[in-house]
Design an enzyme around this catalytic site. Structure first.
Site, PDB file in Angstrom:
ATOM      1  N   CYS A   4       0.781  -1.355  -0.052  1.00 35.59           N
ATOM      2  CA  CYS A   4      -0.142  -0.035   0.229  1.00 35.59           C
ATOM      3  C   CYS A   4       0.741   1.369  -0.060  1.00 35.59           C
ATOM      4  O   CYS A   4       1.770   1.394   0.893  1.00 35.59           O
ATOM      5  CB  CYS A   4      -1.084   0.046   1.167  1.00 35.59           C
ATOM      6  SG  CYS A   4      -1.809   1.601   1.482  1.00 35.59           S
ATOM      7  N   CYS A   7       0.529   3.430   3.289  1.00 35.63           N
ATOM      8  CA  CYS A   7       1.225   2.750   4.419  1.00 35.63           C
ATOM      9  C   CYS A   7       2.580   3.030   4.229  1.00 35.63           C
ATOM     10  O   CYS A   7       3.287   3.497   5.303  1.00 35.63           O
ATOM     11  CB  CYS A   7       1.203   1.108   4.352  1.00 35.63           C
ATOM     12  SG  CYS A   7      -0.533   0.647   4.786  1.00 35.63           S
ATOM     13  N   ASN A  85     -13.215   9.841  -0.610  1.00 33.81           N
ATOM     14  CA  ASN A  85     -13.812   9.138  -1.850  1.00 33.81           C
ATOM     15  C   ASN A  85     -13.747   7.602  -1.230  1.00 33.81           C
ATOM     16  O   ASN A  85     -12.666   7.099  -0.468  1.00 33.81           O
ATOM     17  CB  ASN A  85     -13.020   9.173  -2.915  1.00 33.81           C
ATOM     18  CG  ASN A  85     -13.076  10.727  -3.591  1.00 33.81           C
ATOM     19  OD1 ASN A  85     -14.101  11.274  -3.431  1.00 33.81           O
ATOM     20  ND2 ASN A  85     -12.122  10.998  -4.205  1.00 33.81           N
ATOM     21  N   HIS A  96      -6.607   2.898   0.905  1.00 36.58           N
ATOM     22  CA  HIS A  96      -6.208   3.271   2.380  1.00 36.58           C
ATOM     23  C   HIS A  96      -6.722   4.689   2.675  1.00 36.58           C
ATOM     24  O   HIS A  96      -6.634   5.465   1.816  1.00 36.58           O
ATOM     25  CB  HIS A  96      -4.573   3.478   2.107  1.00 36.58           C
ATOM     26  CG  HIS A  96      -4.134   3.890   3.638  1.00 36.58           C
ATOM     27  ND1 HIS A  96      -2.812   2.984   4.152  1.00 36.58           N
ATOM     28  CD2 HIS A  96      -4.446   4.676   4.538  1.00 36.58           C
ATOM     29  CE1 HIS A  96      -2.766   3.704   5.370  1.00 36.58           C
ATOM     30  NE2 HIS A  96      -3.567   4.556   5.461  1.00 36.58           N
ATOM     31  N   HIS A  98      -8.164   8.034   3.248  1.00 40.63           N
ATOM     32  CA  HIS A  98      -7.647   9.363   3.331  1.00 40.63           C
ATOM     33  C   HIS A  98      -8.607  10.614   3.170  1.00 40.63           C
ATOM     34  O   HIS A  98      -9.715  10.305   2.468  1.00 40.63           O
ATOM     35  CB  HIS A  98      -6.720   9.317   2.181  1.00 40.63           C
ATOM     36  CG  HIS A  98      -6.844   9.070   0.703  1.00 40.63           C
ATOM     37  ND1 HIS A  98      -7.172   7.827   0.545  1.00 40.63           N
ATOM     38  CD2 HIS A  98      -7.629  10.031  -0.220  1.00 40.63           C
ATOM     39  CE1 HIS A  98      -7.602   7.914  -0.771  1.00 40.63           C
ATOM     40  NE2 HIS A  98      -7.813   8.976  -1.354  1.00 40.63           N
TER      41      HIS A  98
END
Ligand code: AMP
Length: 115
Positions: A4, A7, A85, A96, A98
């Site tokens: 990711c 990450c 989103n 991930h 945000h």
């Protein structure tokens, strides 16, 4: 998650243009800004999106980071937009959690992110 990108940015494995960091979240400039200020606030721990059982402490940390980012970039005085989103129909491309913090110009009140 090992593959990711957020990450890796959150763990400083990949450098980014960081605006804020604490124990739970990082905030960094979006690579493809849609407005003069476009910062992403990201929890350090991986959650797929806002529906992924995010602890209240982390949600509070995200809200605090948004406040600090707005103050640091000056958009607290002019106003700004926060968007997260979620899923394919929501236009999420990085899975991930945000929050986009957008500002620095007048944003279209009826449009989505950055428009
Ligand atoms: P979303 O489409 O809501 O998932 O938003 C993902 C955002 O991440 C987009 O605005 C991208 O421009 C941004 N982005 C992707 N990779 C990076 C990166 N390495 N550093 C900063 N922003 C990124």
């Amino acid at each position: 998650m090992s593959d990711c990108i957020f990450c890796k940015i959150a763990n400083h494995e990949i450098p980014s243009d960081y605006v804020y960091e604490d124990d739970l979240v990082v905030a960094f400039k979006d690579l493809n800004p849609l407005s003069p200020v476009h910062v992403l606030v990201v929890p350090k721990k991986h959650y797929d999106n806002i529906t992924d059982n995010v602890p209240a402490e982390t949600l509070a940390a995200i809200a605090h980071a948004i406040e600090v980012v707005a103050q640091k970039t000056g958009i607290d005085k002019t106003g700004f937009r926060c968007i997260t989103n979620t899923g394919d129909d929501g236009g999420q491309s990085v899975h991930h959690l945000h929050v986009h913090v957008l500002g620095g110009r007048k944003l279209n009140p009826t449009a989505g992110e950055g428009e």
